[in-house]
Write an enzyme that holds these catalytic residues in place. Structure first.
Site, PDB file in Angstrom:
ATOM      1  N   LYS A 184       1.378  -1.352   0.059  1.00 24.82           N
ATOM      2  CA  LYS A 184       0.101   0.238   0.189  1.00 24.82           C
ATOM      3  C   LYS A 184       0.798   1.312   0.433  1.00 24.82           C
ATOM      4  O   LYS A 184       1.714   0.997   0.285  1.00 24.82           O
ATOM      5  CB  LYS A 184      -1.083   0.120   1.325  1.00 24.82           C
ATOM      6  CG  LYS A 184      -2.131   1.012   0.765  1.00 24.82           C
ATOM      7  CD  LYS A 184      -3.242   0.520   2.290  1.00 24.82           C
ATOM      8  CE  LYS A 184      -4.404   1.261   1.807  1.00 24.82           C
ATOM      9  NZ  LYS A 184      -5.160   1.119   2.716  1.00 24.82           N
TER      10      LYS A 184
ATOM     11  N   GLU B  41     -19.692  -4.216  10.538  1.00 25.46           N
ATOM     12  CA  GLU B  41     -21.044  -3.877  10.813  1.00 25.46           C
ATOM     13  C   GLU B  41     -21.769  -4.632  11.620  1.00 25.46           C
ATOM     14  O   GLU B  41     -22.351  -4.449  12.952  1.00 25.46           O
ATOM     15  CB  GLU B  41     -20.974  -2.712  10.106  1.00 25.46           C
ATOM     16  CG  GLU B  41     -19.856  -1.500   9.853  1.00 25.46           C
ATOM     17  CD  GLU B  41     -19.445  -2.092   8.447  1.00 25.46           C
ATOM     18  OE1 GLU B  41     -18.374  -1.010   8.335  1.00 25.46           O
ATOM     19  OE2 GLU B  41     -19.402  -3.068   8.414  1.00 25.46           O
TER      20      GLU B  41
ATOM     21  N   ARG C  12     -25.273  -0.978   7.180  1.00 24.51           N
ATOM     22  CA  ARG C  12     -24.863  -2.104   7.232  1.00 24.51           C
ATOM     23  C   ARG C  12     -25.829  -2.894   8.075  1.00 24.51           C
ATOM     24  O   ARG C  12     -25.174  -4.132   7.894  1.00 24.51           O
ATOM     25  CB  ARG C  12     -23.108  -2.527   7.221  1.00 24.51           C
ATOM     26  CG  ARG C  12     -23.283  -1.742   5.630  1.00 24.51           C
ATOM     27  CD  ARG C  12     -21.811  -1.565   5.601  1.00 24.51           C
ATOM     28  NE  ARG C  12     -21.113  -2.984   5.561  1.00 24.51           N
ATOM     29  CZ  ARG C  12     -20.545  -3.327   4.666  1.00 24.51           C
ATOM     30  NH1 ARG C  12     -20.615  -2.500   3.036  1.00 24.51           N
ATOM     31  NH2 ARG C  12     -19.552  -4.509   4.063  1.00 24.51           N
TER      32      ARG C  12
END
Length: 625
Positions: A282, A367, A395
């Site tokens: 990343k 979530e 969610r």
């Protein structure tokens, strides 16, 4: 150096380039992303980390006939540049410019609108099923990150895909991070795979060895299933994915173009569900982002040389105030617990996690689990703060209903990034939470007018034991008011900020100060005298005050940074209708549509929630009346 990027109008143009030229192109694309985002902001680290992966995919596949389905979309900037949007890339995330996420209406190479994680495998499997129903033969690929793989939905899709056996390629872009460092058993499993890059070869070597044993070897492979399974568990790196029914290829170097290309071709030839495990870095190619990938996940404009942001804040953010308040309360109250879903930094819980590690839970991108974990904690006499962005709490809606509200569990929901969040656009605007929370029995819904009141609401939530309670607060900088000692608020009690004779403005949350400014300007400029109320609570409403004002005045206005359908204004209208109050009611809020990307100020102006527009419309209503 030749400007290769100027010659790329579509992915088909990549097929004309040599491997050496493709490597040169990766640097051009990476430089373009860094230069553009230094001016516009956006998702930097994930996008520059996936450049080789994206170029390799597009150089082998035939998009848009072949379909690449992206997960979340943080990593897709190279995809946008290579699919005819290079000239528009400078408009990234700007009002009326191109979106920061894949968007099907924007380009034929974007097959699914995304922004929330862990949806790619499900959607790609659906497209593969449709392909087979229609008798077509296109390749379907889902590209998913290791962070997104912590969500249950991804595993539901893997399970179904393996059972169906459809031709489907899943590329696992494994950079060891989502926004924060990944957590959980899946993350630990992937760590083991990363540290054993040659382990896939070991599997093949063992099978080759058994094949060479005359007579016995083939019998072992064909009939001694238990032994083979035992060997597999000892040496096969991708056993988890193979148990789901996938052929596992990897781990491979996600920055090695030739390796990625050959593995994509292998996956097409193998058939059935195949998972390619690509290891990427990343922030690849930009040292500040490589060294601090979390800091460079989502950035505002920054100085390329130093990596430092160009924006200086005058006041702390609402997230900062929430963080500070929760830590202070937790120092005095050992029952306070904090939960987040892979967003400790974004939700302001980093300091809490450092100070109280035994009372902090980062559940990964899960979530639903975060909400029900909070329910379990609350039902066993602790005070859990489930801290999520408004768009991500959606969610966990069923869990809020079934596991929290139905149980009357005293979970405290800290809802960050509520209202218009700006340049992330339609997938991230937090403009539905009043509606999806206020209709649930037992739920209390609060919204502060400023950072001082946010402190009071966090304190109130911490000490509220009659059921679930939520406080929603906006993205960005606070107003800069003086912070006073925290005070408990009376549930359902509003605050009259200004008294007047010509009409009433009921405002909530971020719209209270704009409403007060409108009233002050109308008083100075037009001699119109308005009462302004800081409503504080969407549920329960201050019924006594609202009904009293409805009797006293002919005209009432509501103002909210939320969709009108099911929002605060709707709650007021329902109250008035239930009590047969006939008066002129005008609601200010957002329309029945998904709000596009742009700055918060631009979007407020576009949808009539800025001071000039509200002032003009209130003036017109009052003067006509």
């Amino acid at each position: 150096m030749i400007d290769l990027l100027s010659e790329i109008d579509s992915p088909q143009d990549l097929k004309k380039l040599s491997t050496e030229q493709l490597y040169d192109l990766t640097q051009e694309v990476r430089n373009k992303i860094i230069l553009t985002l230094s001016k516009t902001g956006g998702h930097l680290a994930s996008s520059i980390g996936a450049v080789e992966l994206i170029i390799a995919l597009h150089s082998i596949l035939d998009s848009p006939d072949d379909k690449i389905i992206w997960d979340v979309g943080h990593q897709t900037y190279a995809h946008k540049i290579l699919t005819g949007r290079a000239d528009e890339f400078t408009t990234l995330r700007q009002l009326d410019g191109i979106s920061g996420f894949p968007k099907s209406k924007e380009n034929i190479h974007d097959h699914l609108d995304v922004g929330h994680s862990s949806t790619s495998i499900s959607a790609a499997l659906g497209m593969a099923c449709a392909r087979d129903i229609k008798g077509n033969d296109e390749t379907v690929v889902a590209v998913i990150g290791d962070g997104a793989l912590t969500a249950g939905m991804a595993f539901e899709a893997l399970n179904h895909a393996g059972d169906l056996g459809k031709d489907l390629i899943v590329v696992l872009n494994d950079n060891e991070m989502s926004i924060a460092k990944n957590v959980g058993a899946v993350s630990n499993y992937l760590d083991k795979l990363r540290t054993n890059p040659r382990i896939h070869k070991a599997k093949q070597d063992v099978e080759d060895l058994l094949h060479k044993i005359p007579s016995l070897g083939d019998k072992l492979l064909k009939t001694a299933g238990a032994m083979k399974d035992a060997l597999k568990y000892l040496v096969v790196s991708g056993v988890l994915f193979e148990e789901f029914g996938f052929t596992y290829l990897g781990p491979i170097d996600g920055h090695d173009l030739k390796s990625i290309q050959s593995h994509i071709e292998d996956a097409q030839n193998v058939g059935g569900p195949v998972l390619i495990h690509a290891l990427t870095t990343k922030g690849k190619g930009y040292l500040p982002a490589e060294e601090n990938p979390s800091q460079f996940h989502g950035v505002g404009p920054f100085n390329i040389r130093t990596g430092k942001g160009k924006r200086n804040r005058e006041h702390p953010t609402y997230t900062n105030i929430f963080s500070q308040t929760l830590v202070e309360l937790a120092e005095e109250d050992e029952d306070i617990v904090a939960i987040t879903a892979a967003m400790p930094s974004g939700t302001g819980l980093t300091e809490f996690a450092d100070r109280f590690p035994d009372r902090f839970y980062d559940v990964g991108i899960a979530e639903q689990h975060a909400v029900t974990l909070g329910a379990g904690l609350a039902l066993n006499s602790t005070k859990p703060f489930v801290t999520l962005y408004s768009t991500f709490l959606q969610r966990g809606y069923d869990q809020v209903l079934h596991d929290v509200c139905l149980q009357q569990a005293s979970v405290k929901f800290a809802i960050d990034r509520a209202g218009l969040v700006g340049r992330d656009g339609g997938t991230h605007q937090g403009v539905f939470d009043y509606a999806y929370l206020r209709h649930l029995p037992n739920m209390t819904v609060m919204a502060p007018k400023d950072e001082n009141e946010l402190q009071d609401m966090v304190l109130t939530a911490a000490n509220y034991e009659a059921g679930p309670i939520s406080v929603r607060y906006p993205r960005g900088e606070s107003f800069g008011v003086e912070l006073t000692e925290n005070q408990m608020l009376e549930i359902g009690k509003a605050e009259v900020l200004k008294e007047g004779e010509d009409g009433v403005v009921l405002a909530i949350g971020s719209m209270v100060y704009p409403a007060l400014e409108v009233a002050q300007q109308l008083a100075r400029e037009e001699g119109l005298d308005l009462t302004v109320v800081n409503s504080r609570f969407v549920k329960p409403l201050d019924q006594d005050l609202i009904l009293e004002l409805a009797v006293e005045f002919d005209t009432l206005f509501t103002v909210e940074e939320h969709v009108l359908q099911g929002g605060f204004g709707s709650a007021v209208a329902e109250l008035l209708a239930d009590h047969n109050q006939q008066l002129n009611l005008k609601r200010f809020g957002l329309p029945d549509k998904f709000i596009e990307h742009g700055t918060q100020a631009e979007l407020l102006a576009r949808y009539g929630l800025d001071v000039p527009t509200i002032k003009a419309e209130i003036k017109a209503v009052l003067q006509e009346g």
